[in-house]
Design a protein around this motif. Structure first.
Motif, PDB file in Angstrom:
ATOM      1  N   ALA A  17       0.742  -1.236  -0.064  1.00  0.00           N
ATOM      2  CA  ALA A  17      -0.125   0.067   0.078  1.00  0.00           C
ATOM      3  C   ALA A  17       0.927   1.003   0.248  1.00  0.00           C
ATOM      4  O   ALA A  17       1.857   1.106   0.575  1.00  0.00           O
ATOM      5  CB  ALA A  17      -0.834   0.127   1.257  1.00  0.00           C
ATOM      6  N   ALA A  18       0.555   2.288  -0.555  1.00  0.00           N
ATOM      7  CA  ALA A  18       0.971   3.392  -0.639  1.00  0.00           C
ATOM      8  C   ALA A  18       0.309   4.603   0.473  1.00  0.00           C
ATOM      9  O   ALA A  18      -0.659   4.937   0.213  1.00  0.00           O
ATOM     10  CB  ALA A  18       1.014   4.174  -1.944  1.00  0.00           C
ATOM     11  N   VAL A  51       8.679  16.409   6.809  1.00  0.00           N
ATOM     12  CA  VAL A  51       7.560  16.031   6.188  1.00  0.00           C
ATOM     13  C   VAL A  51       7.905  14.270   5.940  1.00  0.00           C
ATOM     14  O   VAL A  51       8.970  14.024   5.413  1.00  0.00           O
ATOM     15  CB  VAL A  51       7.132  16.616   4.785  1.00  0.00           C
ATOM     16  CG1 VAL A  51       5.806  15.937   4.467  1.00  0.00           C
ATOM     17  CG2 VAL A  51       6.998  18.067   4.991  1.00  0.00           C
ATOM     18  N   GLY A  52       6.982  13.672   6.453  1.00  0.00           N
ATOM     19  CA  GLY A  52       7.160  12.096   6.600  1.00  0.00           C
ATOM     20  C   GLY A  52       8.276  11.613   6.962  1.00  0.00           C
ATOM     21  O   GLY A  52       9.033  10.589   6.682  1.00  0.00           O
ATOM     22  N   ALA A  88      17.808   5.871   1.883  1.00  0.00           N
ATOM     23  CA  ALA A  88      18.636   5.787   0.790  1.00  0.00           C
ATOM     24  C   ALA A  88      17.747   6.515  -0.418  1.00  0.00           C
ATOM     25  O   ALA A  88      18.514   7.462  -1.210  1.00  0.00           O
ATOM     26  CB  ALA A  88      18.825   4.297   0.384  1.00  0.00           C
ATOM     27  N   GLU A  89      16.446   6.409  -0.353  1.00  0.00           N
ATOM     28  CA  GLU A  89      15.615   7.203  -1.412  1.00  0.00           C
ATOM     29  C   GLU A  89      14.407   7.502  -0.781  1.00  0.00           C
ATOM     30  O   GLU A  89      13.633   6.726  -0.119  1.00  0.00           O
ATOM     31  CB  GLU A  89      15.633   6.173  -2.556  1.00  0.00           C
ATOM     32  CG  GLU A  89      14.977   6.762  -3.803  1.00  0.00           C
ATOM     33  CD  GLU A  89      14.818   5.823  -4.902  1.00  0.00           C
ATOM     34  OE1 GLU A  89      15.801   5.908  -5.734  1.00  0.00           O
ATOM     35  OE2 GLU A  89      13.791   5.307  -5.111  1.00  0.00           O
ATOM     36  N   VAL A  90      13.945   8.733  -1.194  1.00  0.00           N
ATOM     37  CA  VAL A  90      12.645   9.065  -0.747  1.00  0.00           C
ATOM     38  C   VAL A  90      11.735   9.682  -1.930  1.00  0.00           C
ATOM     39  O   VAL A  90      12.277  10.405  -2.821  1.00  0.00           O
ATOM     40  CB  VAL A  90      12.635  10.402   0.266  1.00  0.00           C
ATOM     41  CG1 VAL A  90      11.374  10.766   0.835  1.00  0.00           C
ATOM     42  CG2 VAL A  90      13.465   9.719   1.520  1.00  0.00           C
ATOM     43  N   VAL A 153       4.625  19.701   0.086  1.00  0.00           N
ATOM     44  CA  VAL A 153       5.446  18.233  -0.024  1.00  0.00           C
ATOM     45  C   VAL A 153       4.520  17.198   0.267  1.00  0.00           C
ATOM     46  O   VAL A 153       3.877  17.317   1.406  1.00  0.00           O
ATOM     47  CB  VAL A 153       6.906  18.284   0.676  1.00  0.00           C
ATOM     48  CG1 VAL A 153       7.654  17.144   0.275  1.00  0.00           C
ATOM     49  CG2 VAL A 153       7.520  19.606   0.435  1.00  0.00           C
ATOM     50  N   THR A 154       4.393  16.284  -0.712  1.00  0.00           N
ATOM     51  CA  THR A 154       3.674  14.959  -0.320  1.00  0.00           C
ATOM     52  C   THR A 154       4.657  13.875  -0.419  1.00  0.00           C
ATOM     53  O   THR A 154       5.333  13.478  -1.516  1.00  0.00           O
ATOM     54  CB  THR A 154       2.654  14.966  -1.531  1.00  0.00           C
ATOM     55  OG1 THR A 154       1.860  15.864  -1.241  1.00  0.00           O
ATOM     56  CG2 THR A 154       1.956  13.554  -0.835  1.00  0.00           C
ATOM     57  N   VAL A 155       4.953  13.256   0.770  1.00  0.00           N
ATOM     58  CA  VAL A 155       5.852  12.183   0.736  1.00  0.00           C
ATOM     59  C   VAL A 155       5.166  10.758   0.574  1.00  0.00           C
ATOM     60  O   VAL A 155       4.288  10.502   1.244  1.00  0.00           O
ATOM     61  CB  VAL A 155       6.853  12.252   2.042  1.00  0.00           C
ATOM     62  CG1 VAL A 155       7.789  11.051   2.023  1.00  0.00           C
ATOM     63  CG2 VAL A 155       7.627  13.553   2.185  1.00  0.00           C
ATOM     64  N   ILE A 156       5.745  10.017  -0.389  1.00  0.00           N
ATOM     65  CA  ILE A 156       5.036   8.667  -0.588  1.00  0.00           C
ATOM     66  C   ILE A 156       5.811   7.790   0.119  1.00  0.00           C
ATOM     67  O   ILE A 156       6.923   7.491  -0.098  1.00  0.00           O
ATOM     68  CB  ILE A 156       5.001   8.508  -2.278  1.00  0.00           C
ATOM     69  CG1 ILE A 156       4.055   9.176  -2.998  1.00  0.00           C
ATOM     70  CG2 ILE A 156       4.160   6.910  -2.419  1.00  0.00           C
ATOM     71  CD1 ILE A 156       4.694  10.452  -3.400  1.00  0.00           C
ATOM     72  N   VAL A 157       4.940   6.832   0.848  1.00  0.00           N
ATOM     73  CA  VAL A 157       5.523   5.841   1.757  1.00  0.00           C
ATOM     74  C   VAL A 157       5.012   4.331   1.526  1.00  0.00           C
ATOM     75  O   VAL A 157       3.750   4.364   1.377  1.00  0.00           O
ATOM     76  CB  VAL A 157       5.244   6.080   3.108  1.00  0.00           C
ATOM     77  CG1 VAL A 157       5.880   4.876   4.005  1.00  0.00           C
ATOM     78  CG2 VAL A 157       5.954   7.361   3.788  1.00  0.00           C
TER      79      VAL A 157
END
Length: 363
Positions: A17-18, A51-52, A88-90, A153-157
């Motif tokens: 899920a995101a 953020v996130g 490592a990556e966002v 900013v919208t961070v995708i997790v």
């Protein structure tokens, strides 16, 4: 054809899920004309905001990003992932806006269509042609020698979720050689597994305290049964159990219980996971109590995230008026002073009368 003597097939399932975490930061560039002439490729930077669970900043290039003639006539703006964020990556998507200082309205000048991968090797994403300098200087975006850049900013997790399992599937009863009594519930587990994951369990079950804890049920006080169950789940699976059946407030509260349990048993990775979850679920009503929790249990990144959330939000008065803020002042006076010291030093403009009012309430 399969033989009928074969055993049943073990079937499991999982979901990818995101989730998203959203934040907004306002960067005021005061003394715009003083920054002119800084030079192509040179920038000024906003304060770090979170953020996130990751630190970000906004770069502004008053004389363009490069010396190319096509770029020199533009004021440029970039979003930057700050170093040392622990990933490592966002993946994130953002928009950069200028605020009209007469109307207060903001205009989107850069909004990429798809999320961008930020990393240590590629930490910035740009609006190279943010606004032409002549257009900016003839507009009400520039007023009293300052401009205001707004960054959303919208961070995708990405979250992997395993099919929920019952406690007996996670912690096999066979070979269990230690039992714990938490309020009215009893939990059985394996001494060697607990000792391998927690130095506190190792001392209690294999060290000098072993004789006291051998042969009986070990009572556990001041830990919520649900938190202890989740602690065992993490020890055996290296992940927290699914909590989809809980609403937002219940979910946040159980994660706070988990952080306390992780601290008690020196489960540092579990503690970091809980702190990361809480940093993504801050709101006006909860941020003060979460800051107090972070201060009490020495969660530095969570503490910074709470402070930056308060400084970066436009709801400072609401935070101060919340019941949690009264408890923060009483229980964590040092953290409260640190909060307002950082607020006063932040590059984000805090109206003097608002800050003075807040400090009066802190005294």
């Amino acid at each position: 054809m399969a033989s009928s003597s074969q055993g049943p097939v073990s079937t499991t399932a999982s979901t990818c899920a995101a989730e998203t975490a959203r934040g907004r930061h306002t960067f005021v560039v005061a003394g715009y004309n003083l920054h002119r002439g800084l030079g192509a490729g040179k920038f000024i930077r906003s304060a770090t905001f979170y953020v996130g669970g990751h630190g970000w900043s906004v770069r502004c290039y008053p004389d363009g990003h490069t010396s190319k003639e096509s770029n020199q006539d533009f004021v440029c703006a970039y979003l930057e992932l700050m170093a040392g964020t622990g990933a490592a990556e966002v993946r994130a998507v953002s928009d950069l806006r200028l605020v009209d200082q007469l109307t207060g309205e903001s205009k989107v000048l850069f909004h990429p269509a798809a999320p961008r991968a930020f990393s240590g090797e590629s930490p910035v994403w740009s609006a190279r042609w943010f606004i032409r300098r002549t257009e900016l200087e003839a507009s009400t975006y520039l007023r009293e020698d300052r401009i205001v850049i707004e960054c959303n900013v919208t961070v995708i997790v990405t979250k992997q979720e395993a099919e929920p399992q019952t406690p007996c599937e996670i912690i096999p009863e066979e070979g269990a050689d230690v039992a714990f009594k938490v309020q009215e519930e009893t939990f059985r587990a394996h001494r060697v597994v607990l000792a391998a994951r927690s130095p506190v369990f190792k001392a209690e079950l294999c060290g000098p305290l072993r004789e006291r804890n051998d042969g009986g049920v070990i009572p556990v006080e001041d830990v919520h049964p649900g938190a202890f169950r989740a602690l065992l789940h993490f020890i055996y699976t290296d992940s927290l159990p699914a909590m989809d059946d809980l609403d937002g407030d219940e979910n946040r509260e159980i994660v706070k219980h988990l952080l306390v349990a992780a601290d008690r048993y020196a489960m540092e990775r579990m503690k970091l996971v809980c702190a990361s979850i809480l940093s993504r679920r801050l709101d006006v009503e909860s941020v003060s109590t979460t800051l107090a929790l972070a201060d009490r249990y020495s969660c530095g990144k969570l503490k910074d995230a709470c402070i930056q959330y308060i400084i970066s939000s436009n709801s400072m008065d609401e935070v101060v008026a919340s019941p949690g803020y009264e408890e923060l002042k009483r229980a964590c006076p040092v953290a409260t002073v640190e909060l307002w010291e950082k607020a006063s030093k932040s590059r984000k403009i805090v109206h003097a009368e608002q800050l003075e009012r807040v400090l009066d309430q802190t005294d």
